[in-house]
Motif scaffolding. Structure first.
Motif, short mmCIF file in Angstrom:
data_model
loop_
_atom_site.label_atom_id
_atom_site.label_comp_id
_atom_site.label_asym_id
_atom_site.label_seq_id
_atom_site.Cartn_x
_atom_site.Cartn_y
_atom_site.Cartn_z
N ASN A 8 73.70 86.84 79.72
CA ASN A 8 72.80 87.33 78.62
C ASN A 8 72.43 86.30 77.67
O ASN A 8 72.30 86.91 76.43
CB ASN A 8 73.05 88.78 78.36
CG ASN A 8 72.75 89.63 79.62
OD1 ASN A 8 72.05 89.84 80.00
ND2 ASN A 8 73.90 90.60 79.43
N THR A 155 73.17 86.99 87.91
CA THR A 155 73.28 87.13 86.57
C THR A 155 72.05 86.11 86.22
O THR A 155 71.33 86.56 85.59
CB THR A 155 74.56 86.63 85.85
OG1 THR A 155 74.83 85.40 85.97
CG2 THR A 155 75.69 87.67 86.30
N THR A 156 72.18 84.69 86.11
CA THR A 156 71.07 83.73 85.72
C THR A 156 69.90 84.04 86.12
O THR A 156 69.04 84.04 85.22
CB THR A 156 71.66 82.29 85.85
OG1 THR A 156 73.10 82.26 85.93
CG2 THR A 156 71.28 81.61 84.69
N GLU A 159 68.38 87.17 84.86
CA GLU A 159 67.92 86.89 83.53
C GLU A 159 66.63 86.19 83.27
O GLU A 159 65.98 86.76 82.45
CB GLU A 159 69.23 86.32 82.74
CG GLU A 159 70.16 87.50 82.42
CD GLU A 159 71.54 86.29 81.95
OE1 GLU A 159 71.44 85.57 81.38
OE2 GLU A 159 72.75 86.62 82.29
N GLN A 163 63.54 87.88 81.40
CA GLN A 163 63.30 87.16 80.13
C GLN A 163 61.80 86.52 80.01
O GLN A 163 61.18 86.71 79.09
CB GLN A 163 64.27 86.29 79.74
CG GLN A 163 65.69 86.92 79.24
CD GLN A 163 66.54 85.78 79.13
OE1 GLN A 163 66.94 84.85 79.89
NE2 GLN A 163 67.35 85.77 77.93
#
Ligand SMILES: Cc1ncc(COP(=O)(O)O)c(C=O)c1O
Length: 328
Positions: A8, A155-156, A159, A163
Protein backbone atom coordinates in the motif's frame (compact mmCIF):
# COMPACT_ATOMS: atom_id res chain seq x y z
CA UNK A 1 1.80 -7.26 12.54
CA UNK A 2 4.63 -6.51 10.16
CA UNK A 3 2.55 -8.01 7.35
CA UNK A 4 0.05 -5.15 7.63
CA UNK A 5 2.72 -2.49 7.26
CA UNK A 6 4.07 -3.93 3.98
CA UNK A 7 2.71 -2.60 0.68
CA UNK A 8 0.00 0.00 0.00
CA UNK A 9 2.78 2.41 -0.95
CA UNK A 10 1.89 5.80 -2.46
CA UNK A 11 1.55 6.38 -6.20
CA UNK A 12 2.68 9.99 -6.64
CA UNK A 13 1.87 12.08 -9.70
CA UNK A 14 5.14 13.73 -10.68
CA UNK A 15 4.17 17.18 -11.99
CA UNK A 16 7.59 17.99 -13.34
CA UNK A 17 7.96 14.74 -15.32
CA UNK A 18 4.34 14.91 -16.48
CA UNK A 19 4.96 18.40 -17.91
CA UNK A 20 8.28 17.44 -19.43
CA UNK A 21 6.91 14.38 -21.24
CA UNK A 22 3.42 15.79 -21.85
CA UNK A 23 1.61 12.83 -20.33
CA UNK A 24 0.70 11.61 -16.83
CA UNK A 25 3.75 10.22 -15.04
CA UNK A 26 3.12 8.42 -11.75
CA UNK A 27 5.79 7.14 -9.41
CA UNK A 28 5.25 4.02 -7.27
CA UNK A 29 7.34 4.88 -4.21
CA UNK A 30 8.38 1.56 -2.73
CA UNK A 31 10.75 3.13 -0.20
CA UNK A 32 7.68 3.70 2.01
CA UNK A 33 7.76 -0.01 2.93
CA UNK A 34 9.06 -0.80 6.47
CA UNK A 35 12.33 -2.23 5.11
CA UNK A 36 12.46 0.76 2.70
CA UNK A 37 12.24 -1.28 -0.50
CA UNK A 38 9.89 -3.29 -2.73
CA UNK A 39 11.67 -6.44 -1.56
CA UNK A 40 9.61 -6.48 1.66
CA UNK A 41 6.71 -7.81 -0.39
CA UNK A 42 8.47 -10.88 -1.83
CA UNK A 43 10.39 -11.46 1.41
CA UNK A 44 7.13 -11.66 3.34
CA UNK A 45 5.43 -14.01 0.85
CA UNK A 46 8.43 -16.38 0.72
CA UNK A 47 8.97 -16.40 4.49
CA UNK A 48 5.30 -16.78 5.37
CA UNK A 49 5.06 -19.73 2.96
CA UNK A 50 8.13 -21.36 4.55
CA UNK A 51 6.82 -20.89 8.10
CA UNK A 52 3.24 -21.96 7.39
CA UNK A 53 4.33 -25.03 5.44
CA UNK A 54 6.89 -25.97 8.10
CA UNK A 55 9.87 -25.70 5.75
CA UNK A 56 11.70 -24.07 8.67
CA UNK A 57 11.30 -24.64 12.42
CA UNK A 58 10.90 -21.76 14.92
CA UNK A 59 14.18 -19.93 15.51
CA UNK A 60 15.75 -21.31 12.31
CA UNK A 61 17.85 -19.42 9.78
CA UNK A 62 16.59 -18.00 6.51
CA UNK A 63 19.24 -18.07 3.81
CA UNK A 64 19.24 -15.92 0.65
CA UNK A 65 21.39 -14.60 -2.19
CA UNK A 66 20.86 -10.86 -2.53
CA UNK A 67 22.17 -7.64 -4.02
CA UNK A 68 21.28 -6.21 -0.59
CA UNK A 69 17.64 -5.18 -0.50
CA UNK A 70 16.12 -8.66 -0.24
CA UNK A 71 18.58 -9.42 2.55
CA UNK A 72 17.57 -6.28 4.44
CA UNK A 73 13.85 -7.07 4.09
CA UNK A 74 14.35 -10.65 5.25
CA UNK A 75 16.58 -9.65 8.15
CA UNK A 76 13.97 -7.14 9.35
CA UNK A 77 11.08 -9.61 9.08
CA UNK A 78 13.14 -12.42 10.64
CA UNK A 79 13.98 -10.18 13.61
CA UNK A 80 10.30 -9.46 14.18
CA UNK A 81 9.36 -13.15 13.95
CA UNK A 82 12.25 -14.61 15.97
CA UNK A 83 14.30 -16.15 13.14
CA UNK A 84 17.88 -15.61 12.00
CA UNK A 85 19.25 -14.71 8.55
CA UNK A 86 22.36 -15.63 6.60
CA UNK A 87 22.73 -13.45 3.49
CA UNK A 88 25.16 -14.03 0.62
CA UNK A 89 25.61 -10.61 -0.97
CA UNK A 90 26.91 -9.61 -4.39
CA UNK A 91 30.24 -7.82 -4.64
CA UNK A 92 28.38 -4.72 -5.89
CA UNK A 93 26.32 -4.24 -2.69
CA UNK A 94 26.59 -0.65 -1.41
CA UNK A 95 28.20 0.12 1.96
CA UNK A 96 24.93 1.57 3.19
CA UNK A 97 23.11 -1.74 2.58
CA UNK A 98 25.86 -3.71 4.32
CA UNK A 99 25.51 -1.46 7.37
CA UNK A 100 21.72 -1.96 7.39
CA UNK A 101 22.13 -5.74 7.13
CA UNK A 102 24.49 -5.68 10.09
CA UNK A 103 22.19 -3.52 12.15
CA UNK A 104 19.32 -5.99 11.65
CA UNK A 105 21.65 -8.74 12.88
CA UNK A 106 22.09 -10.62 9.58
CA UNK A 107 25.13 -12.80 9.16
CA UNK A 108 26.72 -11.63 5.89
CA UNK A 109 29.03 -13.26 3.38
CA UNK A 110 30.28 -11.23 0.41
CA UNK A 111 30.70 -13.22 -2.83
CA UNK A 112 32.58 -12.87 -6.12
CA UNK A 113 29.56 -12.92 -8.38
CA UNK A 114 25.81 -13.56 -8.57
CA UNK A 115 25.81 -15.54 -11.81
CA UNK A 116 23.43 -18.30 -10.74
CA UNK A 117 23.08 -21.57 -8.85
CA UNK A 118 25.47 -23.46 -11.11
CA UNK A 119 28.35 -20.99 -11.01
CA UNK A 120 31.01 -21.72 -8.41
CA UNK A 121 31.25 -19.16 -5.59
CA UNK A 122 28.19 -17.20 -6.77
CA UNK A 123 25.80 -15.84 -4.14
CA UNK A 124 23.19 -18.41 -5.20
CA UNK A 125 25.63 -21.35 -5.24
CA UNK A 126 26.97 -20.53 -1.78
CA UNK A 127 23.52 -19.90 -0.32
CA UNK A 128 22.23 -23.24 -1.58
CA UNK A 129 25.35 -25.01 -0.38
CA UNK A 130 25.14 -23.43 3.08
CA UNK A 131 21.51 -24.40 3.49
CA UNK A 132 22.14 -27.98 2.32
CA UNK A 133 24.86 -28.39 4.96
CA UNK A 134 23.26 -26.69 7.98
CA UNK A 135 20.28 -27.95 9.95
CA UNK A 136 17.15 -25.85 10.34
CA UNK A 137 18.01 -23.42 7.58
CA UNK A 138 15.81 -22.56 4.62
CA UNK A 139 17.04 -21.13 1.32
CA UNK A 140 14.20 -18.92 0.05
CA UNK A 141 15.78 -18.79 -3.43
CA UNK A 142 14.15 -15.61 -4.74
CA UNK A 143 15.38 -16.32 -8.28
CA UNK A 144 13.19 -19.44 -8.54
CA UNK A 145 10.57 -19.05 -5.79
CA UNK A 146 7.05 -18.64 -7.24
CA UNK A 147 6.09 -16.58 -4.17
CA UNK A 148 8.34 -13.81 -5.53
CA UNK A 149 6.06 -13.27 -8.55
CA UNK A 150 2.98 -14.01 -6.43
CA UNK A 151 3.80 -11.18 -4.00
CA UNK A 152 3.61 -8.61 -6.80
CA UNK A 153 0.67 -10.33 -8.51
CA UNK A 154 -1.31 -10.21 -5.28
CA UNK A 155 -0.25 -6.78 -3.99
CA UNK A 156 1.69 -4.39 -6.28
CA UNK A 157 -0.33 -5.08 -9.43
CA UNK A 158 -3.73 -4.63 -7.73
CA UNK A 159 -2.49 -1.48 -5.94
CA UNK A 160 -1.44 0.12 -9.24
CA UNK A 161 -4.74 -0.84 -10.87
CA UNK A 162 -6.73 0.61 -7.98
CA UNK A 163 -4.61 3.74 -7.54
CA UNK A 164 -4.91 4.61 -11.25
CA UNK A 165 -8.62 3.64 -11.29
CA UNK A 166 -7.79 1.28 -14.12
CA UNK A 167 -6.25 4.06 -16.23
CA UNK A 168 -2.68 2.74 -16.22
CA UNK A 169 -1.39 2.34 -19.79
CA UNK A 170 2.36 1.71 -19.30
CA UNK A 171 4.66 0.44 -16.54
CA UNK A 172 8.45 0.72 -16.48
CA UNK A 173 10.36 -1.37 -13.93
CA UNK A 174 13.92 -2.57 -13.46
CA UNK A 175 14.52 -6.32 -13.83
CA UNK A 176 16.70 -8.27 -11.41
CA UNK A 177 15.10 -11.60 -10.45
CA UNK A 178 12.14 -10.57 -12.63
CA UNK A 179 9.66 -11.08 -9.77
CA UNK A 180 8.36 -7.50 -9.60
CA UNK A 181 7.78 -6.94 -13.31
CA UNK A 182 6.34 -10.43 -13.86
CA UNK A 183 3.80 -10.18 -11.03
CA UNK A 184 2.81 -6.61 -11.90
CA UNK A 185 2.61 -7.39 -15.62
CA UNK A 186 0.63 -10.60 -15.14
CA UNK A 187 -1.99 -8.89 -12.99
CA UNK A 188 -2.35 -5.73 -15.08
CA UNK A 189 -2.53 -7.59 -18.40
CA UNK A 190 -5.33 -9.74 -16.97
CA UNK A 191 -7.26 -6.55 -16.19
CA UNK A 192 -6.43 -4.92 -19.54
CA UNK A 193 -4.34 -6.73 -22.16
CA UNK A 194 -3.49 -3.35 -23.75
CA UNK A 195 -1.31 -2.27 -20.79
CA UNK A 196 2.32 -2.14 -21.92
CA UNK A 197 5.00 -3.49 -19.56
CA UNK A 198 8.59 -2.39 -20.13
CA UNK A 199 11.57 -3.81 -18.26
CA UNK A 200 14.86 -1.98 -17.75
CA UNK A 201 18.29 -3.62 -17.51
CA UNK A 202 21.91 -2.45 -17.78
CA UNK A 203 23.57 -2.62 -21.21
CA UNK A 204 24.86 -6.17 -21.99
CA UNK A 205 22.59 -7.92 -19.46
CA UNK A 206 20.75 -10.88 -21.08
CA UNK A 207 17.01 -10.23 -20.68
CA UNK A 208 16.82 -8.36 -24.01
CA UNK A 209 18.39 -11.34 -25.81
CA UNK A 210 15.88 -13.68 -24.19
CA UNK A 211 12.94 -11.47 -25.20
CA UNK A 212 14.16 -11.61 -28.82
CA UNK A 213 14.67 -15.41 -28.66
CA UNK A 214 18.40 -14.93 -29.25
CA UNK A 215 20.50 -17.82 -27.86
CA UNK A 216 22.26 -17.06 -24.57
CA UNK A 217 26.03 -16.44 -24.81
CA UNK A 218 28.26 -19.42 -23.83
CA UNK A 219 30.36 -17.33 -21.47
CA UNK A 220 28.87 -15.27 -18.63
CA UNK A 221 28.43 -11.73 -19.97
CA UNK A 222 29.90 -8.73 -18.16
CA UNK A 223 27.70 -5.73 -17.62
CA UNK A 224 28.08 -2.50 -15.72
CA UNK A 225 26.58 -2.83 -12.29
CA UNK A 226 23.38 -0.92 -11.55
CA UNK A 227 22.56 -2.40 -8.17
CA UNK A 228 19.54 -4.73 -8.18
CA UNK A 229 19.05 -5.05 -11.95
CA UNK A 230 20.56 -7.04 -14.82
CA UNK A 231 21.51 -10.71 -15.05
CA UNK A 232 23.84 -13.17 -16.76
CA UNK A 233 21.10 -15.87 -16.78
CA UNK A 234 17.31 -16.00 -16.94
CA UNK A 235 15.79 -16.80 -13.51
CA UNK A 236 12.59 -18.80 -13.07
CA UNK A 237 11.02 -15.70 -11.48
CA UNK A 238 10.92 -13.95 -14.87
CA UNK A 239 7.76 -14.49 -16.91
CA UNK A 240 8.37 -13.40 -20.49
CA UNK A 241 4.65 -13.40 -21.31
CA UNK A 242 4.02 -10.64 -18.77
CA UNK A 243 6.52 -8.26 -20.41
CA UNK A 244 6.39 -6.45 -23.77
CA UNK A 245 9.95 -5.27 -24.13
CA UNK A 246 13.20 -4.78 -22.21
CA UNK A 247 15.10 -1.52 -22.59
CA UNK A 248 18.83 -1.36 -21.97
CA UNK A 249 20.44 1.66 -20.35
CA UNK A 250 24.04 2.75 -19.76
CA UNK A 251 25.33 3.10 -16.23
CA UNK A 252 26.71 6.56 -17.14
CA UNK A 253 23.31 7.77 -18.38
CA UNK A 254 21.80 6.45 -15.14
CA UNK A 255 24.29 8.32 -12.96
CA UNK A 256 23.72 11.55 -14.96
CA UNK A 257 19.94 11.13 -14.54
CA UNK A 258 20.22 10.65 -10.76
CA UNK A 259 22.11 13.94 -10.46
CA UNK A 260 19.77 15.80 -12.84
CA UNK A 261 16.67 14.68 -10.95
CA UNK A 262 18.28 15.67 -7.65
CA UNK A 263 18.94 19.18 -8.95
CA UNK A 264 15.37 19.58 -10.17
CA UNK A 265 13.40 17.86 -7.43
CA UNK A 266 15.65 17.79 -4.40
CA UNK A 267 15.01 14.03 -4.23
CA UNK A 268 17.55 11.24 -4.27
CA UNK A 269 16.66 8.42 -6.64
CA UNK A 270 17.74 4.87 -5.95
CA UNK A 271 20.18 3.50 -8.52
CA UNK A 272 17.68 1.31 -10.38
CA UNK A 273 15.00 4.02 -10.12
CA UNK A 274 17.38 6.41 -11.90
CA UNK A 275 17.86 3.70 -14.57
CA UNK A 276 14.08 3.51 -15.06
CA UNK A 277 13.86 7.28 -15.47
CA UNK A 278 16.87 7.33 -17.82
CA UNK A 279 15.23 4.56 -19.90
CA UNK A 280 12.00 6.54 -20.11
CA UNK A 281 13.94 9.59 -21.27
CA UNK A 282 15.88 7.60 -23.88
CA UNK A 283 12.95 5.59 -25.28
CA UNK A 284 10.18 8.17 -24.99
CA UNK A 285 9.75 8.43 -28.80
CA UNK A 286 9.66 4.66 -29.21
CA UNK A 287 6.99 4.36 -26.51
CA UNK A 288 4.70 6.61 -28.58
CA UNK A 289 3.02 8.14 -25.53
CA UNK A 290 -0.06 10.34 -25.86
CA UNK A 291 -1.39 13.03 -23.54
CA UNK A 292 -4.06 10.70 -22.14
CA UNK A 293 -1.64 7.93 -21.13
CA UNK A 294 -0.84 7.04 -17.51
CA UNK A 295 2.73 5.84 -17.13
CA UNK A 296 3.81 4.20 -13.87
CA UNK A 297 7.51 4.27 -12.96
CA UNK A 298 8.38 1.62 -10.38
CA UNK A 299 10.92 3.01 -7.88
CA UNK A 300 12.05 0.04 -5.69
CA UNK A 301 14.12 1.96 -3.15
CA UNK A 302 15.61 5.37 -2.24
CA UNK A 303 18.82 7.20 -3.00
CA UNK A 304 19.87 7.21 0.64
CA UNK A 305 21.11 3.62 0.01
CA UNK A 306 23.57 4.96 -2.59
CA UNK A 307 25.03 8.11 -0.99
CA UNK A 308 28.60 7.00 -1.66
CA UNK A 309 27.94 5.70 -5.17
CA UNK A 310 25.75 8.49 -6.52
CA UNK A 311 25.55 11.55 -4.31
CA UNK A 312 28.87 12.06 -2.59
CA UNK A 313 30.71 15.40 -2.81
CA UNK A 314 27.95 17.19 -4.71
CA UNK A 315 27.21 20.89 -4.29
CA UNK A 316 24.20 21.46 -2.01
CA UNK A 317 20.94 21.63 -3.98
CA UNK A 318 20.42 25.25 -5.05
CA UNK A 319 16.74 25.63 -5.65
CA UNK A 320 13.96 23.11 -6.13
CA UNK A 321 11.98 23.74 -9.33
CA UNK A 322 8.75 25.59 -8.51
CA UNK A 323 6.93 23.07 -10.76
CA UNK A 324 8.02 20.28 -8.53
CA UNK A 325 5.50 18.69 -6.16
CA UNK A 326 7.70 16.70 -3.86
CA UNK A 327 5.70 14.38 -1.62
CA UNK A 328 8.57 13.83 0.77
C1 LIG B 1 17.09 -1.57 -6.06
C2 LIG B 1 16.47 -2.69 -6.83
N1 LIG B 1 15.87 -2.42 -8.00
C3 LIG B 1 15.33 -3.40 -8.74
C4 LIG B 1 15.36 -4.70 -8.35
C5 LIG B 1 14.77 -5.77 -9.22
O1 LIG B 1 13.61 -6.35 -8.71
P1 LIG B 1 13.23 -7.83 -9.09
O2 LIG B 1 14.25 -8.71 -8.43
O3 LIG B 1 11.86 -8.04 -8.55
O4 LIG B 1 13.32 -7.95 -10.58
C6 LIG B 1 15.98 -5.02 -7.14
C7 LIG B 1 16.10 -6.40 -6.70
O5 LIG B 1 16.87 -6.73 -5.82
C8 LIG B 1 16.54 -3.99 -6.35
O6 LIG B 1 17.12 -4.24 -5.18
Amino acid sequence: MIKDSIGNTPLRRDEYLSMRYNTTILVKEEFHNPGKSSKDRAAWFMMEDAIQNKKIAPGGTFVEASSGNMGISMALIAKKLGYKTKIFVSASCSDEKIELLKSYGASIQRCDNSNGLHVFNSTQYLAQNFSANNLNTYFTNQYYNSNNIKAHYKTTGPEIWKQTKGQVTHVLAGVGTGGSISGIGRYLKEQNPQVKIFGVEPKDSVYSLYMQDTPMPDQAVKFDSIEGIGRTFIPGAFDKTAVDEIYQIDKDATVVMSKRYREISGQLLGFSSAAVLAALDKHIEHMGLTESDHVVLFFPDHGDRYMHKLYQDLEPIKEISKDYNASI
